[in-house]
Design an enzyme around this catalytic site. Structure first.
Site, mmCIF file in Angstrom:
data_model
loop_
_atom_site.group_PDB
_atom_site.id
_atom_site.type_symbol
_atom_site.label_atom_id
_atom_site.label_comp_id
_atom_site.label_asym_id
_atom_site.label_seq_id
_atom_site.Cartn_x
_atom_site.Cartn_y
_atom_site.Cartn_z
ATOM 1 N N TYR A 271 19.564 27.103 35.591
ATOM 2 C CA TYR A 271 20.054 27.157 34.211
ATOM 3 C C TYR A 271 21.033 26.026 33.911
ATOM 4 C CZ TYR A 271 18.493 32.026 33.593
ATOM 5 O OH TYR A 271 17.770 33.169 33.477
ATOM 6 N N LYS B 233 38.972 52.677 50.477
ATOM 7 C CA LYS B 233 38.679 52.735 49.037
ATOM 8 C C LYS B 233 37.743 51.582 48.642
ATOM 9 C CE LYS B 233 42.522 49.904 47.371
ATOM 10 N NZ LYS B 233 43.487 49.735 46.302
#
Ligand SMILES: Cc1ncc(COP(=O)(O)O)c(C=O)c1O
Length: 380
Positions: free
Chosen positions: A273, A38
């Site tokens: 940043y 999954k």
């Protein structure tokens, strides 16, 4: 998927098959082994992983959603596939058409399946999820008895299996709650299912497979161990506390990219940043074309490292959406488009999923399953 020359994930077929044989050795030959693929096989690439594991001693596949199940079928994978997550009522006919097995715990689901079975004149195998104490999916008590009565009375919905999932088996060396859930499972089985013949009972995830043979029953469902990662440190400690031989699991995934720019940055310059990093010497900075969109967590800002030429290159400043900056000042001969390892081994060095998980305050499951599914998975 288009071959990427910039960012890709390598999957080691050899290590994947090695881990499966370790798990098979633990559970023996009589039981079924479900490979849980999954969530894009925990980031490893669902189709790539499924095709490899089926070369080994794997009997079933486990997926979360109907979409994952359909993708397997559309790629000619025809082994039994159990959908572990919820399937909305409107999609149930597709489950039946594609011969996927369902995990059930609602009357609405089984009533709709009965109607579909009647319409298609087809038997529909289901697995009831038993609630034993995780209190997420599952059913017990009165609800279970009503559900079971309905299934017994249906000519189309057929009970193939019963399952449960442990809440507290990975991150602890105290397994009393897991023992309580196992006892609950057995008690509920004895109360409701004693006359059911040839049920496939399944409760064990990787930690249970590594620690508790009494959880194996007719099938086990393993994910993380198959990918070569331990469910937690505590699982390893528990293994040695029990005097067990510690099995060797080999990580399957290596995540790579290439240097997209190299620049000389003077002493005293801010990087990325927020100006969270300032150089304290003239530095050589490599620009990497990955960021948190690709799955490289912003939590790694200023604390982690990648591997370049087999050496550690520390992350400088904040990880951006698609860019990360690393310091390669101390690494000789670095060139544009040199290969970089974000996760995995290069030379003698390694960045492990456990290390990254610790930095990000999470678990290795999340680190690998967050690698963006659009990136190429390359089997090596
Ligand atoms: C229902 C269920 N079974 C089995 C597994 C496999 O667990 P593990 O990856 O710890 O082996 C999972 C994983 O989350 C799960 O949700």
């Amino acid at each position: 998927m288009r071959k990427s020359h910039l960012i890709w994930v390598e999957i080691s077929e050899e290590n994947l098959l090695h881990n499966i044989s370790v798990i098979r050795d633990l559970i023996g030959n009589k039981r079924k082994l479900m490979a849980v693929v999954k969530s894009n096989a925990y980031g490893h690439g669902m189709l790539e992983t499924a095709k490899i594991v089926l070369k080994g001693p794997v009997d079933w596949l486990g997926v979360n959603s109907i979409e994952e199940g359909i993708a397997l079928r559309n790629n000619n994978i025809d082994v039994p596939v159990l959908v572990l997550g919820y399937v909305p009522v409107v999609s149930l006919e597709d489950v039946v058409q594609k011969n996927l097995r369902l995990t059930v715990y609602n009357m609405e689901t089984v009533k709709t399946l009965d109607k579909i079975g009647n319409k298609l004149k087809k038997e529909i195998p289901v697995h009831i999820k038993i609630e034993t104490g995780t209190n997420r999916q599952g059913i017990n008590g009165k609800g279970l008895s009503t559900l079971l009565e309905f299934i017994k009375g249906s000519s189309f919905v057929k009970l193939e299996g019963i399952s449960t999932h442990f809440a507290n088996i990975e991150d602890t060396t105290d397994h009393s709650y897991a023992q309580f859930q196992l006892d609950e499972f057995k008690r509920i089985e004895a109360e409701f299912f004693k006359n059911e013949k040839s049920l496939i009972r399944h409760t064990a995830c990787t930690a249970a497979v590594l620690l508790f043979p009494e959880t194996y029953f007719e099938m086990v469902r393993t994910g993380i161990g198959m990918y070569g990662l331990w469910p937690s440190k505590q699982t390893k400690v528990s293994c040695s506390m029990k005097g067990k031989k510690i099995p060797e699991l080999k990580p399957v995934l290596t995540w790579k990219t290439k240097i997209a720019q190299l620049k000389d940055v003077p002493d005293g310059s801010f990087i990325s940043y927020g100006c969270t990093f300032r150089t304290t010497r003239d530095s050589k900075i490599a620009v990497l074309p990955v960021g948190y969109y690709e799955g490289y967590s912003r939590a790694f800002s200023n604390v982690s490292y990648v591997l370049v030429k087999g050496k550690r290159a520390p992350i400088r400043g904040r990880v951006c959406m698609n860019i990360t900056l690393v310091d390669v000042t101390d690494i000789e001969d670095v060139k544009l488009e040199d290969e970089v390892v974000l996760l995995g081994k290069q030379g003698e060095e390694e960045v492990t999923a456990d290390f990254l998980a610790e930095l990000a305050g999470t678990i290795n499951y999340e680190i690998v399953s967050h690698i963006n599914p659009v990136l190429e998975r390359r089997v090596v």
